[in-house]
Design a protein around this motif. Structure first.
Motif, short mmCIF file in Angstrom:
data_model
loop_
_atom_site.label_atom_id
_atom_site.label_comp_id
_atom_site.label_asym_id
_atom_site.label_seq_id
_atom_site.Cartn_x
_atom_site.Cartn_y
_atom_site.Cartn_z
N TYR A 53 101.08 18.51 50.05
CA TYR A 53 100.97 17.63 48.88
C TYR A 53 99.55 17.60 48.32
N PHE B 56 98.56 18.30 44.37
CA PHE B 56 97.68 17.50 43.53
C PHE B 56 96.59 18.37 42.90
N THR C 205 97.82 20.71 40.24
CA THR C 205 98.19 19.99 39.02
C THR C 205 96.96 19.69 38.16
N TRP D 271 107.09 12.94 42.04
CA TRP D 271 106.11 14.02 42.19
C TRP D 271 106.70 15.36 41.76
N THR D 272 107.98 15.57 42.09
CA THR D 272 108.62 16.86 41.84
C THR D 272 108.98 17.04 40.38
N PRO E 273 105.04 16.00 37.76
CA PRO E 273 103.75 16.06 38.45
C PRO E 273 102.59 15.71 37.52
N PHE F 25 101.97 10.62 40.54
CA PHE F 25 101.51 10.66 41.93
C PHE F 25 101.14 9.25 42.41
N GLY G 105 104.26 7.34 42.93
CA GLY G 105 104.91 7.86 44.13
C GLY G 105 104.29 7.34 45.40
#
Length: 455
Positions: A40, A44, A47, A99-100, A103, A108, A111
């Motif tokens: 993860y 981040f 992204t 998140w999926t 994004p 985030f 989440g």
């Protein structure tokens, strides 16, 4: 002491006890089978988030857990602990879905709030449900064994996540990893439905408040499991006015007051809460830094996971040793902490890959110490707000972890990771010293009955 229900007590290996344990193991495994765990941070970064933004997300996660920890425990006591265990993975699944599907920094952050809420809902409710159900079945002495194996199941799931993340990521990218994580959470929610839950008071027509009926579960020795035939010690200075006699009458606010009153007013409970926070937090925070310590030994980057695998195996073994650890008294537990602290400091300062075996030994001992501290707390809680008191210990752990993060960063920046690990071992030596010199007069007295041994 078995509750006077008018029925023959269930044996520790009864089908109901085995079903409870099996459900817990499956639940623990699925809630930690999150393929997003090892990637993860990469999600981040890919992204477009900066290191500062990623760090702020971790702060949001921690704050959400801390703020929701105790209120969710009181909610579990007031309503249904099983319901909390069903809702917890659903909250986490919603966060991973965000998140999926979208994004971005706001997704985030939301989440992590949902993930923190999910953790808070399960924290306290899990331990309270398992202990009370085992106690109802006459198998409370198996709590440490069951919880230790559940922690082991979670650790194995984390290993599985690390192994599966790479091929799933290669097959479908982050969307596939996210979908697999959501699926695991949904399966965990489905498994949680199988948890038994009996929220009746201690026994019919006993004419006793729950505090008096359940206090008999408190052992004389700090870590010895409760046995039948022991008389109930007094509750001490707990504010029993905050504790209703029937658990079914426990509202959210009353449960919150009852849990706080017991944690503050009952000295053995307060000590047990502090012990859980002190033992769990330090090595729990250090676990995040073991890759840095492994890299500092000079091994190739590709060999770092192998050293981490050794440490993980140590944690697994520690969870499985709970039945052996139950035999420890205060001084035996102090020796466990002291030995683990010395192994941690020695393994870190050696600066050699082979010394990671000592770090694994330390994590083994500290995992065992954490399980035993949790069992010690559960045997001392006498009131109806078990989940609330346990959540207070969880909140203390979260707050202590933040302190450890800050302290570790300061020490590691000045003196390096090995020294920071060695300094982090010092609190365990201090806790061990306190336990070793604890005056015998602070122990709860017990009045033996016809079947109760004095030893």
């Amino acid at each position: 002491m078995t509750r006077p229900t008018g029925k023959a007590p269930m044996t520790p290996t009864s089908p109901r006890a085995r079903r409870l344990a099996g459900t817990l193991y499956a639940y623990a495994f699925l809630t930690d089978l999150v393929l997003l765990y090892p990637v993860y941070a990469l999600l981040f970064a890919d992204t477009g988030l900066s290191v500062g933004q990623i760090s702020s997300l971790f702060v949001i996660w921690s704050l959400a857990s801390i703020v929701l920890e105790v209120p969710s425990g009181a909610w579990a006591d007031a309503t249904s602990r099983r319901r909390m265990l069903c809702l917890a993975p659903l909250c986490t699944a919603a966060g991973f879905a965000l998140w999926t599907l979208a994004p971005s920094y706001p997704a985030f952050a939301a989440g992590f709030v949902l993930w923190g809420a999910g953790g808070a809902l399960a924290s306290g409710a899990t331990e309270a449900l398992v202990f009370d159900e085992l106690d109802r079945l006459g198998a409370a002495d198996r709590y440490a064994r069951v919880i230790g194996r559940a922690r082991t199941a979670g650790t194995v799931a984390v290993l599985g996540s690390i192994v599966l993340a790479a091929p799933v990521l290669g097959f479908g990218g982050y969307p596939a990893v996210g979908a697999a994580s959501v699926a695991a959470c949904l399966l965990a929610a489905a498994v949680a439905v199988r948890f038994p839950e009996d929220r009746r008071p201690a026994g019919p027509d006993t004419g006793r408040p729950v505090v008096a009926a359940t206090a008999a579960r408190r052992p004389d020795a700090d870590l010895t499991p409760p046995a039948a035939g022991r008389a109930a010690p007094t509750v001490g200075s707990v504010d029993t006015d905050a504790m209703p006699e029937d658990r079914d009458e426990l509202g959210w606010w009353q449960g919150l007051r009852a849990g706080i009153a017991e944690a503050r007013g009952d000295r053995p409970v307060r000590r047990a809460v502090l012990l859980v926070a002190g033992v769990s937090a330090v090595w729990g925070a250090l676990d995040e830094y073991t890759p840095l310590l492994a890299r500092d030994t000079g091994v190739a980057l590709t060999s770092v996971p192998l050293l981490l695998l050794i440490v993980t195996v140590g944690q697994i073994v520690g969870g499985l040793l709970a039945p052996v650890g139950q035999r420890f008294g205060s001084r035996g537990y102090a020796l466990l902490l002291a030995g683990s602290a010395l192994a941690l400091a020695g393994g870190a300062l050696a600066g050699h890959p082979a010394a990671f075996a000592l770090v694994a030994v330390a994590f083994c001992g500290l995992q065992l110490a954490t399980v035993l501290a949790d069992a010690r707390l559960q045997t001392r809680i006498a009131g109806p707000a078990r989940a609330t008191v346990t959540s207070l210990a969880g909140m203390g752990t979260d707050l202590t972890i933040i302190v450890v993060y800050v302290g570790y960063g300061l020490v590691a920046t000045v003196a390096g990771n090995p020294v920071a690990f060695a300094v982090a071992a010092v609190p365990y030596l201090l806790i061990a010293a306190v336990l070793a010199i604890r005056p015998a007069g602070e122990r709860r007295p017990r009045t033996p009955t016809r079947a109760a041994p004095l030893g």
